[in-house]
Design a protein around this motif. Structure first.
Motif, mmCIF file in Angstrom:
data_model
loop_
_atom_site.group_PDB
_atom_site.id
_atom_site.type_symbol
_atom_site.label_atom_id
_atom_site.label_comp_id
_atom_site.label_asym_id
_atom_site.label_seq_id
_atom_site.Cartn_x
_atom_site.Cartn_y
_atom_site.Cartn_z
ATOM 1 N N LEU A 190 35.385 17.489 -6.721
ATOM 2 C CA LEU A 190 36.782 17.188 -6.401
ATOM 3 C C LEU A 190 36.925 15.753 -5.901
ATOM 4 C CD1 LEU A 190 37.749 20.461 -4.492
ATOM 5 C CD2 LEU A 190 38.325 19.844 -6.847
ATOM 6 N N PRO A 191 37.986 15.063 -6.319
ATOM 7 C CA PRO A 191 38.248 13.740 -5.750
ATOM 8 C C PRO A 191 38.391 13.864 -4.236
ATOM 9 C CG PRO A 191 39.757 14.191 -7.573
ATOM 10 C CD PRO A 191 39.015 15.461 -7.281
ATOM 11 N N ALA A 192 37.800 12.906 -3.507
ATOM 12 C CA ALA A 192 37.756 13.038 -2.051
ATOM 13 C C ALA A 192 38.432 11.889 -1.310
ATOM 14 C CB ALA A 192 36.307 13.167 -1.603
ATOM 15 N N SER A 193 39.160 11.055 -2.028
ATOM 16 C CA SER A 193 39.827 9.955 -1.322
ATOM 17 C C SER A 193 41.051 9.505 -2.111
ATOM 18 C CB SER A 193 38.862 8.777 -1.129
ATOM 19 O OG SER A 193 38.470 8.270 -2.386
ATOM 20 N N GLY A 194 41.856 8.706 -1.456
ATOM 21 C CA GLY A 194 43.020 8.132 -2.115
ATOM 22 C C GLY A 194 44.083 9.162 -2.437
ATOM 23 N N ASP A 195 44.977 8.776 -3.318
ATOM 24 C CA ASP A 195 46.085 9.650 -3.706
ATOM 25 C C ASP A 195 45.627 10.936 -4.377
ATOM 26 O OD1 ASP A 195 47.877 7.803 -2.747
ATOM 27 O OD2 ASP A 195 48.310 6.932 -4.709
ATOM 28 N N PHE B 204 37.806 9.167 -17.490
ATOM 29 C CA PHE B 204 39.125 9.774 -17.320
ATOM 30 C C PHE B 204 39.121 10.913 -16.306
ATOM 31 C CE2 PHE B 204 39.553 7.984 -21.667
ATOM 32 C CZ PHE B 204 40.501 7.034 -21.343
ATOM 33 N N LYS B 205 38.034 11.092 -15.595
ATOM 34 C CA LYS B 205 37.990 12.115 -14.548
ATOM 35 C C LYS B 205 38.659 11.552 -13.304
ATOM 36 C CE LYS B 205 33.799 14.267 -16.257
ATOM 37 N NZ LYS B 205 32.347 14.383 -16.094
ATOM 38 N N PRO B 206 39.653 12.256 -12.750
ATOM 39 C CA PRO B 206 40.323 11.739 -11.554
ATOM 40 C C PRO B 206 39.369 11.417 -10.404
ATOM 41 C CG PRO B 206 41.612 13.506 -12.488
ATOM 42 C CD PRO B 206 40.312 13.468 -13.252
ATOM 43 N N LYS B 207 38.228 12.102 -10.332
ATOM 44 C CA LYS B 207 37.268 11.815 -9.260
ATOM 45 C C LYS B 207 36.854 10.344 -9.282
ATOM 46 C CE LYS B 207 32.878 13.019 -7.239
ATOM 47 N NZ LYS B 207 31.985 14.078 -6.913
ATOM 48 N N TYR B 208 36.810 9.773 -10.473
ATOM 49 C CA TYR B 208 36.356 8.389 -10.619
ATOM 50 C C TYR B 208 37.511 7.409 -10.813
ATOM 51 C CZ TYR B 208 31.982 10.861 -11.343
ATOM 52 O OH TYR B 208 30.903 11.676 -11.191
ATOM 53 N N ALA B 209 38.703 7.831 -10.471
ATOM 54 C CA ALA B 209 39.899 7.024 -10.722
ATOM 55 C C ALA B 209 39.838 5.647 -10.097
ATOM 56 C CB ALA B 209 41.140 7.759 -10.217
ATOM 57 N N PHE B 210 39.209 5.538 -8.971
ATOM 58 C CA PHE B 210 39.226 4.262 -8.253
ATOM 59 C C PHE B 210 37.828 3.657 -8.157
ATOM 60 C CE2 PHE B 210 42.560 7.099 -6.711
ATOM 61 C CZ PHE B 210 43.657 6.384 -7.159
#
Length: 151
Positions: A66-71, A26-32
């Motif tokens: 931190l998430p580094a790609s996508g939305d 559920f971590k946004p970093k791993y969303a995709f």
């Protein structure tokens, strides 16, 4: 590793626990990433067994976290603001705009991510806030309180 008998594991789990949480899914970093391949099945199983699920985590504010790609890219607006703040003669209007862009992006990630996971009864909003403070270093530590209100 692999669980040799998943059905037995599920039975034992339900006897021992009254809620569940997943460490990275559920971590946004791993969303995709691959992490979310089995989450829909897990959530259906939890719902079918009246097992509440806790979400971990909405904001992990370390630069490498931190998430580094996508939305959900938070790294780019963070680095843009960090760079502007480091300038010898910073443009205050630009800093204000970049600060607002980063705040808006954090709020978007929180709101959008929460809305994707119906059935989560509670969220860990902020992960490792003492050792991971990249976002707070550019937005201010008081900004963390706003993340809880947004969630």
């Amino acid at each position: 590793g692999q669980v040799s008998d998943p059905e037995r594991f599920k039975t034992i789990f339900l006897k021992l626990f009254n809620s569940a949480g997943l460490e990275n899914e559920f971590k946004p970093k791993y969303a995709f990433s691959f992490h979310n391949n089995y989450v829909p099945d897990f959530m259906a199983w939890a719902k079918g067994n009246d097992l509440p699920v806790r979400g971990h985590t909405l904001i992990w504010p370390g630069e490498s976290k931190l998430p580094a790609s996508g939305d959900y890219d938070l790294l780019t607006p963070y680095k843009n603001l960090q760079s502007a703040l480091a300038d010898q003669s910073p443009d205050e209007t630009m800093i204000s705009e970049l600060t607002e862009q980063l705040r808006d992006k954090v709020n978007f990630v929180i709101g959008d991510w929460v809305s994707k996971w119906d059935g989560i009864y509670e969220w860990d909003v902020l992960n490792e806030p003492i050792g991971n403070t990249a976002l707070q270093s550019v937005l201010g530590h008081e900004e963390s309180a706003e993340w809880f209100k947004t969630a």
